[in-house]
Write an enzyme that holds these catalytic residues in place. Structure first.
Site, PDB file in Angstrom:
ATOM      1  N   GLY A 210       0.835  -1.207   0.000  1.00  0.00           N
ATOM      2  CA  GLY A 210       0.000   0.000   0.000  1.00  0.00           C
ATOM      3  C   GLY A 210       0.860   1.243   0.000  1.00  0.00           C
ATOM      4  N   ASN A 211       0.295   2.359   0.370  1.00  0.00           N
ATOM      5  CA  ASN A 211       1.076   3.597   0.482  1.00  0.00           C
ATOM      6  C   ASN A 211       0.440   4.500   1.536  1.00  0.00           C
ATOM      7  OD1 ASN A 211      -0.895   5.443  -0.910  1.00  0.00           O
ATOM      8  ND2 ASN A 211      -0.551   3.947  -2.542  1.00  0.00           N
ATOM      9  N   PHE A 212       1.009   5.683   1.718  1.00  0.00           N
ATOM     10  CA  PHE A 212       0.629   6.543   2.845  1.00  0.00           C
ATOM     11  C   PHE A 212      -0.557   7.469   2.569  1.00  0.00           C
ATOM     12  CE2 PHE A 212       5.207   5.706   3.600  1.00  0.00           C
ATOM     13  CZ  PHE A 212       5.075   5.023   4.802  1.00  0.00           C
TER      14      PHE A 212
END
Ligand code: PMT
Length: 400
Positions: A210-212
């Site tokens: 995923g990412n932030f």
């Protein structure tokens, strides 16, 4: 000023010398076809008489909770529901402080606390009061609460000193209201598709790539587009944010493929599409059904496959008249990379934000962006994501 016609405006007047200018402002509102109810603080009446204001508005001025001789109660709740906008001009340091802290000891503040409509304040005070950290703090609080600040001008003040603190001229305040109502209509009848948040690509039932991204930028765009009258479909990756209010259909998905499927369903009849999601470029080729256990395996090697490029897929299908806007999140070679994406994905506009800028990008409540088309670049300084969303939608409206 055509957008004020038929609008219900509460004109709040607090006790400052600039109150004499409120009569002019009231006249401008009435001339433009608005219905105006004046609400004054007790101190406001020391600076301009209610008689002048009731003659200009055609309504009795409200200042007390009750009319003393009849006992008639003035309902701030009804007033708050009646209004399409509330404008407090002049807004003194004391009124701003009471608004920021909810000190509801007069009719103007109770009306403010009951107002469902957008609220505008035009501060007016001496330069030292204006520059005082308390006033700065209170204005910041009000801004964060969604109050629109009509910035004071610099010039000669009641004290005969020269500095920042003059209430903005009535014409400018009326124009600001007119422009606001104009913007509120600017996307009426338009369908807007927005992507937001990250995508999660499953590795096994407990892990993902995923990412932030928090979704804040995309949710701000969705809420602002709805405020401007659009019918919005928000396709969101995993985000802790609540569904935006208004005419927004929120579709929650997990992976890039699910995001693509939802976008494909809604793209054909959208007028405007804005892709602010941070889509994972790769996904595990063989996600496991069961948790990968460290005691059963050597360090696993994960094979990845490319995810579909959603923006490029939609760009290839774009009809004339549809506006497709992407985002670019870069760490270096920002402008060149953004321009490359604009062309490659067949976008009409790309919004560049850089992780090198403090307060911009992932997770923050603010952003600093460049809005890029093939032949223009609009620099937007650091401001709240809601305000940035407004600037992006202003540019898109110009392209429509
Ligand atoms: O959610 P927040 O915490 O508020 O943060 C906001 C944000 C930083 C995520 C947002 O402002 C932002 O920059 N979004 C785009 C991030 C990104 O993935 O940029 P990119 O340069 O990798 O992608 C370019 C464009 O192609 C984007 O519009 C992206 O949505 C789209 N894309 C990318 C990959 C892919 N497989 N499909 C896509 O559609």
């Amino acid at each position: 000023m055509t957008n004020l016609k038929g609008k219900h405006i509460i004109l709040g007047i607090s006790g400052g010398i600039a109150a004499y200018k409120s009569a002019m402002l009231l006249r401008l509102f009435v001339k433009a076809g608005a219905e105006v109810q004046v609400v004054m603080t007790p101190n406001g009446k020391e600076f301009i008489t209610p008689v002048t204001l009731s003659a200009l508005s055609g309504k009795p001025v409200i200042s007390e909770f009750f009319t003393a001789n009849t006992g008639e109660w003035h309902s701030h709740v009804d007033l708050g529901l009646w209004a399409d906008a509330m404008v407090i001009a002049p807004a003194t340091a004391s009124t701003l402080a009471k608004m920021a802290t909810g000190v509801a000891d007069n009719m103007l503040i109770t009306t403010y606390l009951s107002a469902k409509a957008p609220v505008f304040v035009a501060p007016a005070m001496d330069l030292d009061m204006m520059a005082h950290p308390t006033t700065t703090r209170n204005l910041a609080t009000l801004k964060a609460d969604g109050v629109h600040i009509i910035e004071p001008a610099t010039g000669e003040l009641a004290s005969h000193l020269t500095g920042r603190g003059r209430m903005e001229e009535p014409e400018k305040i009326a124009e600001a209201l007119d422009a606001f109502f104009g913007r509120q209509q600017s996307l009426r009848g338009r369908k807007v598709l927005i992507t937001a948040g990250p995508t999660y690509e499953r590795i096994d039932p407990v892990r993902f790539i995923g990412n932030f991204s928090s979704g804040k930028m995309g949710y701000a765009l969705a809420a602002e587009a709805a405020r401007r009258g659009a019918s919005v479909v928000l396709v969101s990756g995993p985000s802790a944010l609540p569904d935006p209010a208004g005419d927004v259909t929120t579709i929650r998905i997990e992976s890039a493929r699910e995001m693509l499927a939802a976008c494909e369903e809604h793209f054909a009849d959208s007028d405007i599409t804005i892709m602010s999601a941070a889509v994972a470029d790769y996904a595990p080729a063989h996600p496991r059904d069961r948790k990968i256990k460290r005691e059963h395996e050597d360090v696993p090697v994960m094979e990845l496959v490319k995810n579909p490029d959603i923006a490029a897929t939609l760009g290839a299908r774009k009809r004339p008249g549809q506006i497709l806007t992407g985002f670019a999140l870069e760490t270096d070679n920002e402008m060149a990379n953004a321009r490359q994406k604009l062309a490659k994905k067949n976008l009409d506009m790309i919004v560049l934000n850089s992780l090198a800028d403090k307060g911009a990008g992932f997770g923050t409540d603010t952003n600093k962006v460049s809005i890029i088309t093939t032949d223009t670049v609009t620099e937007v300084p650091l401001k709240s994501k809601t305000e940035v969303a407004g600037d992006i939608l202003d540019r898109i409206t110009e392209l429509l």
